[in-house]
Write an enzyme that holds these catalytic residues in place. Sequence first.
Site, PDB file in Angstrom:
ATOM      1  N   GLY A 182      38.481 -10.377  25.390  1.00 35.53           N
ATOM      2  CA  GLY A 182      37.998 -11.760  25.292  1.00 35.53           C
ATOM      3  C   GLY A 182      38.792 -12.463  24.208  1.00 35.53           C
ATOM      4  O   GLY A 182      38.804 -12.015  23.058  1.00 35.53           O
TER       5      GLY A 182
ATOM      6  N   GLN B 290      36.779 -18.333  21.721  1.00 36.62           N
ATOM      7  CA  GLN B 290      36.542 -18.831  20.357  1.00 36.62           C
ATOM      8  C   GLN B 290      36.413 -17.687  19.351  1.00 36.62           C
ATOM      9  O   GLN B 290      37.052 -17.696  18.305  1.00 36.62           O
ATOM     10  CB  GLN B 290      35.240 -19.656  20.332  1.00 36.62           C
ATOM     11  CG  GLN B 290      35.287 -20.902  21.182  1.00 36.62           C
ATOM     12  CD  GLN B 290      35.878 -22.064  20.415  1.00 36.62           C
ATOM     13  OE1 GLN B 290      36.884 -21.932  19.712  1.00 36.62           O
ATOM     14  NE2 GLN B 290      35.268 -23.216  20.559  1.00 36.62           N
ATOM     15  N   ILE B 291      35.548 -16.712  19.677  1.00 36.24           N
ATOM     16  CA  ILE B 291      35.393 -15.609  18.714  1.00 36.24           C
ATOM     17  C   ILE B 291      36.645 -14.726  18.741  1.00 36.24           C
ATOM     18  O   ILE B 291      37.162 -14.350  17.690  1.00 36.24           O
ATOM     19  CB  ILE B 291      34.125 -14.765  19.004  1.00 36.24           C
ATOM     20  CG1 ILE B 291      32.873 -15.648  18.987  1.00 36.24           C
ATOM     21  CG2 ILE B 291      33.988 -13.635  17.977  1.00 36.24           C
ATOM     22  CD1 ILE B 291      31.566 -14.927  19.290  1.00 36.24           C
ATOM     23  N   GLY B 292      37.152 -14.447  19.935  1.00 34.56           N
ATOM     24  CA  GLY B 292      38.317 -13.563  20.065  1.00 34.56           C
ATOM     25  C   GLY B 292      39.509 -14.056  19.265  1.00 34.56           C
ATOM     26  O   GLY B 292      40.198 -13.268  18.599  1.00 34.56           O
TER      27      GLY B 292
ATOM     28  N   ARG C  18      26.401 -19.513  25.056  1.00 38.70           N
ATOM     29  CA  ARG C  18      25.295 -20.410  25.422  1.00 38.70           C
ATOM     30  C   ARG C  18      25.728 -21.865  25.399  1.00 38.70           C
ATOM     31  O   ARG C  18      26.661 -22.229  24.697  1.00 38.70           O
ATOM     32  CB  ARG C  18      24.168 -20.285  24.384  1.00 38.70           C
ATOM     33  CG  ARG C  18      23.423 -19.016  24.471  1.00 38.70           C
ATOM     34  CD  ARG C  18      22.149 -19.123  23.652  1.00 38.70           C
ATOM     35  NE  ARG C  18      22.341 -18.905  22.226  1.00 38.70           N
ATOM     36  CZ  ARG C  18      21.397 -19.148  21.313  1.00 38.70           C
ATOM     37  NH1 ARG C  18      20.233 -19.662  21.673  1.00 38.70           N
ATOM     38  NH2 ARG C  18      21.612 -18.889  20.041  1.00 38.70           N
TER      39      ARG C  18
ATOM     40  N   ARG D 262      19.671 -16.716  24.729  1.00 37.20           N
ATOM     41  CA  ARG D 262      20.698 -15.674  24.910  1.00 37.20           C
ATOM     42  C   ARG D 262      20.428 -14.897  26.199  1.00 37.20           C
ATOM     43  O   ARG D 262      21.340 -14.487  26.895  1.00 37.20           O
ATOM     44  CB  ARG D 262      20.719 -14.738  23.702  1.00 37.20           C
ATOM     45  CG  ARG D 262      21.196 -15.426  22.420  1.00 37.20           C
ATOM     46  CD  ARG D 262      21.256 -14.455  21.254  1.00 37.20           C
ATOM     47  NE  ARG D 262      21.679 -15.093  20.011  1.00 37.20           N
ATOM     48  CZ  ARG D 262      20.848 -15.656  19.128  1.00 37.20           C
ATOM     49  NH1 ARG D 262      19.549 -15.658  19.348  1.00 37.20           N
ATOM     50  NH2 ARG D 262      21.311 -16.218  18.027  1.00 37.20           N
TER      51      ARG D 262
ATOM     52  N   ASN E 181      26.882 -12.082  32.138  1.00 37.66           N
ATOM     53  CA  ASN E 181      27.608 -11.263  31.164  1.00 37.66           C
ATOM     54  C   ASN E 181      27.537  -9.766  31.465  1.00 37.66           C
ATOM     55  O   ASN E 181      28.430  -9.019  31.064  1.00 37.66           O
ATOM     56  CB  ASN E 181      27.134 -11.589  29.746  1.00 37.66           C
ATOM     57  CG  ASN E 181      27.704 -12.928  29.279  1.00 37.66           C
ATOM     58  OD1 ASN E 181      28.536 -13.522  29.973  1.00 37.66           O
ATOM     59  ND2 ASN E 181      27.271 -13.405  28.132  1.00 37.66           N
TER      60      ASN E 181
ATOM     61  N   THR F 292      29.185  -9.702  22.753  1.00 37.61           N
ATOM     62  CA  THR F 292      28.696 -10.519  23.879  1.00 37.61           C
ATOM     63  C   THR F 292      27.165 -10.543  23.925  1.00 37.61           C
ATOM     64  O   THR F 292      26.519  -9.514  23.739  1.00 37.61           O
ATOM     65  CB  THR F 292      29.249  -9.926  25.202  1.00 37.61           C
ATOM     66  OG1 THR F 292      30.668  -9.852  25.096  1.00 37.61           O
ATOM     67  CG2 THR F 292      28.865 -10.765  26.402  1.00 37.61           C
TER      68      THR F 292
ATOM     69  N   HIS G 223      18.631  -9.436  18.173  1.00 33.32           N
ATOM     70  CA  HIS G 223      19.370 -10.656  17.849  1.00 33.32           C
ATOM     71  C   HIS G 223      18.731 -11.824  18.602  1.00 33.32           C
ATOM     72  O   HIS G 223      19.229 -12.283  19.615  1.00 33.32           O
ATOM     73  CB  HIS G 223      20.831 -10.474  18.275  1.00 33.32           C
ATOM     74  CG  HIS G 223      21.731 -11.575  17.822  1.00 33.32           C
ATOM     75  ND1 HIS G 223      21.721 -12.091  16.550  1.00 33.32           N
ATOM     76  CD2 HIS G 223      22.703 -12.270  18.491  1.00 33.32           C
ATOM     77  CE1 HIS G 223      22.636 -13.036  16.464  1.00 33.32           C
ATOM     78  NE2 HIS G 223      23.237 -13.170  17.625  1.00 33.32           N
TER      79      HIS G 223
HETATM   80  N1  APR Z   1      37.378  -9.952  30.970  1.00 34.30           N
HETATM   81  C1  APR Z   1      37.968 -10.419  29.858  1.00 34.30           C
HETATM   82  N2  APR Z   1      37.667 -11.620  29.334  1.00 34.30           N
HETATM   83  C2  APR Z   1      36.747 -12.356  29.956  1.00 34.30           C
HETATM   84  C3  APR Z   1      36.088 -11.917  31.136  1.00 34.30           C
HETATM   85  C4  APR Z   1      36.445 -10.645  31.640  1.00 34.30           C
HETATM   86  N3  APR Z   1      35.875 -10.151  32.733  1.00 34.30           N
HETATM   87  N4  APR Z   1      35.218 -12.880  31.517  1.00 34.30           N
HETATM   88  C5  APR Z   1      35.331 -13.876  30.619  1.00 34.30           C
HETATM   89  N5  APR Z   1      36.241 -13.579  29.680  1.00 34.30           N
HETATM   90  C6  APR Z   1      36.716 -14.379  28.558  1.00 34.30           C
HETATM   91  C7  APR Z   1      36.749 -15.877  28.840  1.00 34.30           C
HETATM   92  O1  APR Z   1      37.869 -16.229  29.669  1.00 34.30           O
HETATM   93  C8  APR Z   1      36.825 -16.454  27.437  1.00 34.30           C
HETATM   94  O2  APR Z   1      38.158 -16.649  27.000  1.00 34.30           O
HETATM   95  O3  APR Z   1      35.823 -14.294  27.435  1.00 34.30           O
HETATM   96  C9  APR Z   1      36.142 -15.380  26.570  1.00 34.30           C
HETATM   97  C10 APR Z   1      34.870 -15.866  25.924  1.00 34.30           C
HETATM   98  O4  APR Z   1      35.221 -16.870  25.030  1.00 34.30           O
HETATM   99  P1  APR Z   1      34.329 -18.163  24.801  1.00 34.30           P
HETATM  100  O5  APR Z   1      33.895 -18.717  26.108  1.00 34.30           O
HETATM  101  O6  APR Z   1      35.058 -19.063  23.860  1.00 34.30           O
HETATM  102  O7  APR Z   1      33.007 -17.568  24.101  1.00 34.30           O
HETATM  103  P2  APR Z   1      32.828 -17.123  22.571  1.00 34.30           P
HETATM  104  O8  APR Z   1      32.308 -18.258  21.774  1.00 34.30           O
HETATM  105  O9  APR Z   1      34.039 -16.400  22.113  1.00 34.30           O
HETATM  106  O10 APR Z   1      31.602 -16.092  22.732  1.00 34.30           O
HETATM  107  C11 APR Z   1      31.767 -14.898  23.452  1.00 34.30           C
HETATM  108  O11 APR Z   1      30.040 -13.736  22.228  1.00 34.30           O
HETATM  109  O12 APR Z   1      28.487 -14.461  20.651  1.00 34.30           O
HETATM  110  C12 APR Z   1      28.712 -14.171  21.997  1.00 34.30           C
HETATM  111  O13 APR Z   1      27.158 -15.602  23.137  1.00 34.30           O
HETATM  112  C13 APR Z   1      28.531 -15.369  22.883  1.00 34.30           C
HETATM  113  O14 APR Z   1      28.483 -14.118  24.934  1.00 34.30           O
HETATM  114  C14 APR Z   1      29.288 -14.943  24.104  1.00 34.30           C
HETATM  115  C15 APR Z   1      30.453 -14.145  23.515  1.00 34.30           C
END
Ligand code: APR
Length: 310
Positions: free
Chosen positions: A9, A12-14, A84, A90, A97, A121, A177
Amino acid sequence: MRKKIALIGGGQIGQNLAMLAAMKELGDIVVLDVPDYVNPVKGKALDLMEMAPHGSYDANITGTSDYKDIEGADVAIVTAGKPRVAGMSREDLLSTNLKIITDAANGIKTYAPKAFCIIVTNPLDAMVYAFYKLTGFPRNQVVGMAGTLDTARWRSFIAMELGVSVVDVAGTVLGGHGPDMVPLPRLTTVGGVPLVEIASQEQIDKLVYRTREAGTEIVKLFGKGSAFFSPAFSAIIMAESYLRDKRRILSCAALCEGEYGIKGLFIGVPALISAKGVEKIFEIKLSDEERAQLQKTAEGVKKTVGETKL
Ligand code: APR
């Protein structure tokens, strides 16, 4: 040889995980995302390589959509999944997810079966349970990032409320959480002074409520998406404790097998993170009220876990 960190991923967090892992020189970094988003993650990786001269770090940072590229990773941090939007709990993310966590579990099991896995996640406590079941990895190798963040929020709000340095606020938050999490005012101190002696009950109640609702407070401000800086930093200190054997005691979603009277659930408890992974869970002597609160949050986690059907 450098350690290898797989970030599943690259949203944003990644992307913040990648920057923090680079700045801390934890190792080489592979950011994996879906094929539709592979160019943006390649771009983010390249951008971070170009930041390296000023950041003074040496690391190879790459983006990919191919699990082969995470081969042999020492640590995997999973943020793949939907965040979210305002008005969502959540738990509303569960079915979407769960499919994504299944992909991640399969990919990591195949290519990085020795990786210490930190799941971020949401809904966290159910996703880390699902990942554990799907991979069949040992208990010490899988952990959820939630309590570390909830504790950081608790400490921040206390420092803000009392006008003191956050560095001097020590305490912990247990439980799932979600809004039933269990901050422990009785065991929180500020520079060694018990919180309960320097804050009024009214202040403490307000701080507990704000901590429980902290994620939602940010989701409301963003409208779309959830917090990313503090979740990323929280996961990175867990990874760092493992990679550098720092032996930090952090509140983590660890698998309880009887601790606190909880069996077969991942839930926020104080855990020692060492080179062995989750080396030990500490059982605090809780008051009757604290124990009842923990029981309540465990029931909530159990219900969500039940919905995974795993
Ligand atoms: N494999 C790899 N990456 C994936 C897949 C998958 N099957 N499905 C989705 N993604 C990627 C998306 O393309 C996206 O770039 O996961 C990333 C998630 O990033 P964001 O939408 O920006 O979400 P983020 O704020 O990083 O949060 C991720 O952490 O805290 C939790 O609730 C939050 O479930 C969420 C997760």
